[in-house]
Design a protein around this motif. Structure first.
Motif, PDB file in Angstrom:
ATOM      1  N   HIS A 155       0.828  -1.217   0.000  1.00  0.00           N
ATOM      2  CA  HIS A 155       0.000   0.000   0.000  1.00  0.00           C
ATOM      3  C   HIS A 155       0.859   1.263   0.000  1.00  0.00           C
ATOM      4  O   HIS A 155       0.637   2.190   0.777  1.00  0.00           O
ATOM      5  CB  HIS A 155      -0.959   0.013   1.193  1.00  0.00           C
ATOM      6  CG  HIS A 155      -1.760  -1.238   1.324  1.00  0.00           C
ATOM      7  ND1 HIS A 155      -2.783  -1.565   0.458  1.00  0.00           N
ATOM      8  CD2 HIS A 155      -1.666  -2.273   2.194  1.00  0.00           C
ATOM      9  CE1 HIS A 155      -3.292  -2.734   0.794  1.00  0.00           C
ATOM     10  NE2 HIS A 155      -2.634  -3.192   1.847  1.00  0.00           N
ATOM     11  N   LEU A 156       1.861   1.290  -0.878  1.00  0.00           N
ATOM     12  CA  LEU A 156       2.776   2.421  -0.958  1.00  0.00           C
ATOM     13  C   LEU A 156       2.295   3.438  -1.988  1.00  0.00           C
ATOM     14  O   LEU A 156       1.703   3.072  -2.998  1.00  0.00           O
ATOM     15  CB  LEU A 156       4.181   1.931  -1.336  1.00  0.00           C
ATOM     16  CG  LEU A 156       4.835   0.996  -0.322  1.00  0.00           C
ATOM     17  CD1 LEU A 156       6.100   0.384  -0.901  1.00  0.00           C
ATOM     18  CD2 LEU A 156       5.138   1.741   0.965  1.00  0.00           C
ATOM     19  N   GLU A 157       2.566   4.698  -1.724  1.00  0.00           N
ATOM     20  CA  GLU A 157       2.243   5.781  -2.651  1.00  0.00           C
ATOM     21  C   GLU A 157       3.523   6.527  -2.980  1.00  0.00           C
ATOM     22  O   GLU A 157       4.300   6.870  -2.086  1.00  0.00           O
ATOM     23  CB  GLU A 157       1.242   6.757  -2.028  1.00  0.00           C
ATOM     24  CG  GLU A 157      -0.135   6.169  -1.815  1.00  0.00           C
ATOM     25  CD  GLU A 157      -0.865   5.877  -3.116  1.00  0.00           C
ATOM     26  OE1 GLU A 157      -0.654   6.614  -4.105  1.00  0.00           O
ATOM     27  OE2 GLU A 157      -1.637   4.903  -3.145  1.00  0.00           O
ATOM     28  N   GLU A 158       3.736   6.797  -4.260  1.00  0.00           N
ATOM     29  CA  GLU A 158       4.903   7.563  -4.661  1.00  0.00           C
ATOM     30  C   GLU A 158       4.766   8.994  -4.154  1.00  0.00           C
ATOM     31  O   GLU A 158       3.673   9.537  -4.099  1.00  0.00           O
ATOM     32  CB  GLU A 158       5.065   7.573  -6.189  1.00  0.00           C
ATOM     33  CG  GLU A 158       5.441   6.231  -6.770  1.00  0.00           C
ATOM     34  CD  GLU A 158       4.241   5.331  -7.041  1.00  0.00           C
ATOM     35  OE1 GLU A 158       3.102   5.750  -6.782  1.00  0.00           O
ATOM     36  OE2 GLU A 158       4.453   4.195  -7.494  1.00  0.00           O
ATOM     37  N   VAL A 159       5.887   9.591  -3.807  1.00  0.00           N
ATOM     38  CA  VAL A 159       5.873  10.931  -3.233  1.00  0.00           C
ATOM     39  C   VAL A 159       5.338  11.974  -4.218  1.00  0.00           C
ATOM     40  O   VAL A 159       4.654  12.911  -3.822  1.00  0.00           O
ATOM     41  CB  VAL A 159       7.270  11.309  -2.682  1.00  0.00           C
ATOM     42  CG1 VAL A 159       8.262  11.557  -3.789  1.00  0.00           C
ATOM     43  CG2 VAL A 159       7.189  12.499  -1.766  1.00  0.00           C
ATOM     44  N   MET A 160       5.596  11.811  -5.508  1.00  0.00           N
ATOM     45  CA  MET A 160       5.125  12.767  -6.515  1.00  0.00           C
ATOM     46  C   MET A 160       4.459  12.042  -7.685  1.00  0.00           C
ATOM     47  O   MET A 160       4.603  12.434  -8.837  1.00  0.00           O
ATOM     48  CB  MET A 160       6.293  13.610  -7.037  1.00  0.00           C
ATOM     49  CG  MET A 160       6.921  14.524  -6.013  1.00  0.00           C
ATOM     50  SD  MET A 160       5.853  15.856  -5.490  1.00  0.00           S
ATOM     51  CE  MET A 160       5.869  16.894  -6.924  1.00  0.00           C
ATOM     52  N   GLY A 161       3.739  10.972  -7.398  1.00  0.00           N
ATOM     53  CA  GLY A 161       3.058  10.231  -8.455  1.00  0.00           C
ATOM     54  C   GLY A 161       4.049   9.596  -9.416  1.00  0.00           C
ATOM     55  O   GLY A 161       5.134   9.167  -9.023  1.00  0.00           O
ATOM     56  N   GLU A 162       3.685   9.552 -10.684  1.00  0.00           N
ATOM     57  CA  GLU A 162       4.533   8.907 -11.690  1.00  0.00           C
ATOM     58  C   GLU A 162       5.899   9.571 -11.820  1.00  0.00           C
ATOM     59  O   GLU A 162       6.857   8.941 -12.255  1.00  0.00           O
ATOM     60  CB  GLU A 162       3.830   8.904 -13.043  1.00  0.00           C
ATOM     61  CG  GLU A 162       2.638   7.972 -13.094  1.00  0.00           C
ATOM     62  CD  GLU A 162       1.950   7.988 -14.447  1.00  0.00           C
ATOM     63  OE1 GLU A 162       2.461   8.642 -15.386  1.00  0.00           O
ATOM     64  OE2 GLU A 162       0.899   7.348 -14.561  1.00  0.00           O
ATOM     65  N   ALA A 163       5.997  10.839 -11.440  1.00  0.00           N
ATOM     66  CA  ALA A 163       7.282  11.539 -11.514  1.00  0.00           C
ATOM     67  C   ALA A 163       8.293  10.946 -10.536  1.00  0.00           C
ATOM     68  O   ALA A 163       9.488  11.193 -10.654  1.00  0.00           O
ATOM     69  CB  ALA A 163       7.096  13.025 -11.225  1.00  0.00           C
ATOM     70  N   SER A 164       7.825  10.155  -9.578  1.00  0.00           N
ATOM     71  CA  SER A 164       8.698   9.566  -8.565  1.00  0.00           C
ATOM     72  C   SER A 164       9.172   8.166  -8.926  1.00  0.00           C
ATOM     73  O   SER A 164       9.689   7.453  -8.081  1.00  0.00           O
ATOM     74  CB  SER A 164       7.972   9.503  -7.223  1.00  0.00           C
ATOM     75  OG  SER A 164       7.588  10.782  -6.825  1.00  0.00           O
ATOM     76  N   VAL A 165       8.964   7.767 -10.167  1.00  0.00           N
ATOM     77  CA  VAL A 165       9.369   6.429 -10.595  1.00  0.00           C
ATOM     78  C   VAL A 165      10.332   6.557 -11.771  1.00  0.00           C
ATOM     79  O   VAL A 165      10.021   7.202 -12.773  1.00  0.00           O
ATOM     80  CB  VAL A 165       8.152   5.575 -11.014  1.00  0.00           C
ATOM     81  CG1 VAL A 165       8.595   4.182 -11.428  1.00  0.00           C
ATOM     82  CG2 VAL A 165       7.140   5.502  -9.887  1.00  0.00           C
ATOM     83  N   TYR A 166      11.502   5.956 -11.617  1.00  0.00           N
ATOM     84  CA  TYR A 166      12.466   5.907 -12.713  1.00  0.00           C
ATOM     85  C   TYR A 166      12.232   4.605 -13.465  1.00  0.00           C
ATOM     86  O   TYR A 166      12.334   3.515 -12.888  1.00  0.00           O
ATOM     87  CB  TYR A 166      13.901   5.959 -12.180  1.00  0.00           C
ATOM     88  CG  TYR A 166      14.939   5.703 -13.251  1.00  0.00           C
ATOM     89  CD1 TYR A 166      15.335   6.718 -14.111  1.00  0.00           C
ATOM     90  CD2 TYR A 166      15.498   4.441 -13.412  1.00  0.00           C
ATOM     91  CE1 TYR A 166      16.278   6.482 -15.101  1.00  0.00           C
ATOM     92  CE2 TYR A 166      16.439   4.196 -14.395  1.00  0.00           C
ATOM     93  CZ  TYR A 166      16.823   5.219 -15.236  1.00  0.00           C
ATOM     94  OH  TYR A 166      17.755   4.985 -16.215  1.00  0.00           O
ATOM     95  N   ILE A 167      11.877   4.722 -14.728  1.00  0.00           N
ATOM     96  CA  ILE A 167      11.697   3.551 -15.585  1.00  0.00           C
ATOM     97  C   ILE A 167      12.844   3.571 -16.583  1.00  0.00           C
ATOM     98  O   ILE A 167      12.970   4.518 -17.368  1.00  0.00           O
ATOM     99  CB  ILE A 167      10.332   3.574 -16.294  1.00  0.00           C
ATOM    100  CG1 ILE A 167       9.228   3.536 -15.232  1.00  0.00           C
ATOM    101  CG2 ILE A 167      10.214   2.415 -17.276  1.00  0.00           C
ATOM    102  CD1 ILE A 167       7.828   3.628 -15.764  1.00  0.00           C
ATOM    103  N   PRO A 168      13.694   2.552 -16.530  1.00  0.00           N
ATOM    104  CA  PRO A 168      14.878   2.564 -17.396  1.00  0.00           C
ATOM    105  C   PRO A 168      14.509   2.439 -18.871  1.00  0.00           C
ATOM    106  O   PRO A 168      13.499   1.824 -19.216  1.00  0.00           O
ATOM    107  CB  PRO A 168      15.669   1.347 -16.925  1.00  0.00           C
ATOM    108  CG  PRO A 168      14.649   0.435 -16.341  1.00  0.00           C
ATOM    109  CD  PRO A 168      13.591   1.331 -15.746  1.00  0.00           C
TER     110      PRO A 168
END
Length: 170
Positions: A155-168
Motif C-alpha cells: 500500500h505504498l504511494e509515490e511521493v510525486m506520483g509517476e514523476a517519482s518512478v524511474y523507468i529505465p
C-alpha cells in the motif's frame, strides 16, 4: 518585506528578519521568500534534525532513516516554525517553482537487492526500476512486475506520483 533566510537557527533568523523589516517597512512586514540553510543537511548526516526548540538528535538511533528523509523532517519543522511566526507565505511567491522535485535515479539506491524478490537489480538487461515513496523510502526493482507487486501489496504511494518512478530505457 520579502526575506531570504540564509543560515542560522529559526529564532535567530526571525530576530534578524524583524530588525530588517523594522528598519525599512515596519514590524510585521516580513514574509519568508526562501530558506538557504546547509545546516539541515549537515545535521542529518549525524541523524539530527532541527525543531522549533532547537536540534533534536533522536534520529541518531534511526538507522532506517536516510539523510534525505531526515532533511525533509527538519524542513517540515522549519516550515512549522515560520508559520507559527506568521511569516510563511500563504501563497506562492515569485521565487516559487525555482526548486523542482528531482525524481530518483539508480544512483539513489543503497542496495542492489530488489525490494520485492531480492534478486540483484543490476544483473538484468536493463537498469533497475527505482521508486521514491511518501514514506521516504527509495526502492529498487529488477523489473516492472516487482515494482508493481511491492507497491500494491505494501500500500505504498509515490511521493510525486509517476514523476517519482524511474523507468529505465529499453
Amino acid at each position: 518585506m520579502r526575506t531570504l533566510i540564509v543560515g542560522g537557527y529559526g529564532s535567530v533568523g526571525h530576530t534578524i528578519a524583524e530588525e530588517l523589516a523594522t528598519a525599512s517597512e515596519g514590524p510585521g512586514s516580513v514574509i519568508v521568500a526562501g530558506l538557504d540553510w546547509n545546516g539541515l543537511h549537515r545535521g542529518a548526516q549525524f541523524g539530527e534534525f532541527w525543531t522549533g526548540n532547537g536540534w533534536d538528535d533522536s534520529g541518531r538511533d534511526a538507522d532506517h532513516l536516510t539523510v534525505r528523509t531526515t532533511v525533509r523532517h527538519g524542513l517540515s519543522h522549519v516550515r512549522s516554525f515560520w508559520e507559527s511566526q506568521g511569516v510563511w507565505p500563504g501563497r506562492p511567491t515569485e521565487n516559487a517553482g525555482q526548486i523542482q522535485y528531482q525524481p530518483p535515479t539508480p544512483a539513489d539506491l543503497h542496495s542492489s537487492a530488489c525490494a520485492e524478490c531480492e534478486d540483484d537489480v543490476w544483473t538484468g538487461s536493463r537498469d533497475p526500476f527505482v521508486a521514491e515513496y511518501d514514506t521516504g523510502d527509495v526502492c529498487g526493482y529488477c523489473c516492472y512486475e516487482c515494482y508493481f507487486t511491492h507497491r500494491t501489496q505494501n500500500h505504498l504511494e509515490e511521493v510525486m506520483g509517476e514523476a517519482s518512478v524511474y523507468i529505465p530505457p529499453k
